[in-house]
Design a protein around this motif. Structure first.
Motif, PDB file in Angstrom:
ATOM      1  N   ALA A  49       0.808  -1.223   0.000  1.00  0.00           N
ATOM      2  CA  ALA A  49       0.000   0.000   0.000  1.00  0.00           C
ATOM      3  C   ALA A  49       0.838   1.268   0.000  1.00  0.00           C
ATOM      4  N   PRO A  71       1.280   6.058  -0.104  1.00  0.00           N
ATOM      5  CA  PRO A  71      -0.092   5.532  -0.179  1.00  0.00           C
ATOM      6  C   PRO A  71      -1.066   6.437  -0.922  1.00  0.00           C
ATOM      7  N   ARG A  81      -7.323   0.308   0.698  1.00  0.00           N
ATOM      8  CA  ARG A  81      -6.983  -0.595   1.797  1.00  0.00           C
ATOM      9  C   ARG A  81      -7.979  -0.452   2.931  1.00  0.00           C
TER      10      ARG A  81
END
Length: 252
Positions: A49, A71, A81
């Motif tokens: 991520a 991210p 996520r």
């Protein structure tokens, strides 16, 4: 769709969380990561991520090297996520929790509010309609005006998936979606993910509930001590004597 190649993570003090792990999340499939506590599963998710920086190795998203990107950059390119502990905004309503996940709304810019009110309104209406449709799919629309903090554990997990879907992701990484959830809600999560997979969404799944892993995963990686121990179908990896040894060793 998403790959980690020979990823290494070493924390302060010299603890090695990942020691050359490689996994591939194939497009349109659910890929599971299982293993004993401390195997490196959540750390590997963090690397995928962009939240955890690797000391070595590479991450590729849709064939593009993304190891250096964080991210937010990856989320803008379709990687979402969810977390083991739900991160709802407790005082906001269920609907507001979903709406705040919509990125880059024009109404967040002053000039748009002044000179493009019609476009802003249409964009807000579209976001509201999308949020409503998602909440209806998981039977949460009837609770749209309820504070999110009052939801059950399972409802919070479903809400978090809806928030992730507001990003229009190609890939969703789910970290222990069954944690703290009663069996009925686990079944609802499983059916929702199955439906989304059929619609083309790719999933990565870290999970200790083997029933959920069996029900959802097309391919499974087993991690132990920061490395991939084995991989294959659920039945294949569970039958592997190395897997039994890794789990029993962790419990001893």
């Amino acid at each position: 769709m998403l790959e980690a190649r020979d990823v290494r993570v070493v924390y302060e003090g010299g603890f090695t969380a990942l020691a050359g792990a490689s996994v591939t999340l194939a497009a349109g499939r659910v890929t599971g990561l299982i293993g004993p506590n401390g195997a490196g599963k959540s750390t590997l998710f963090g690397v995928l991520a962009g939240a955890v920086r690797a000391a070595g190795g590479e991450v590729r998203l849709a064939g593009e090297a993304v190891t250096r990107h964080g991210p937010v950059w990856r989320a803008r390119r379709g990687l979402a996520r969810t977390f083991q502990l739900s991160r709802e905004l407790a005082s906001l309503s269920v609907l507001e929790n979903v709406l705040v996940a919509k990125p880059a709304m024009s109404g967040e810019r002053l000039l748009s509010l002044v000179f493009a009110r019609g476009a802003v309104r249409r964009e807000e209406d579209a976001a509201h309609e999308k949020a409503r449709a998602l909440l209806q799919r998981v039977d949460l629309w009837k609770l749209a005006d309820v504070p999110a903090g009052s939801l059950s554990g399972g409802q919070k997990k479903l809400l978090e998936i809806c928030r992730a879907l507001m990003l229009d992701p190609r890939i969703v990484l789910m970290d222990e979606p069954s944690a703290g959830v009663n069996p009925t809600r686990i079944g609802e999560i499983v059916e929702f993910v199955k439906a989304l997979r059929e619609e083309g969404t790719t999933f990565g799944l870290v999970e200790h509930n083997m029933g959920m892993v069996r029900a959802l995963c097309d391919h499974v990686y087993v991690l132990a001590e920061g490395r991939v121990l084995t991989e294959g179908s659920f039945d294949h990896v569970i039958a592997d004597t190395q897997v039994a040894s890794a789990y029993l060793g962790a419990q001893a």
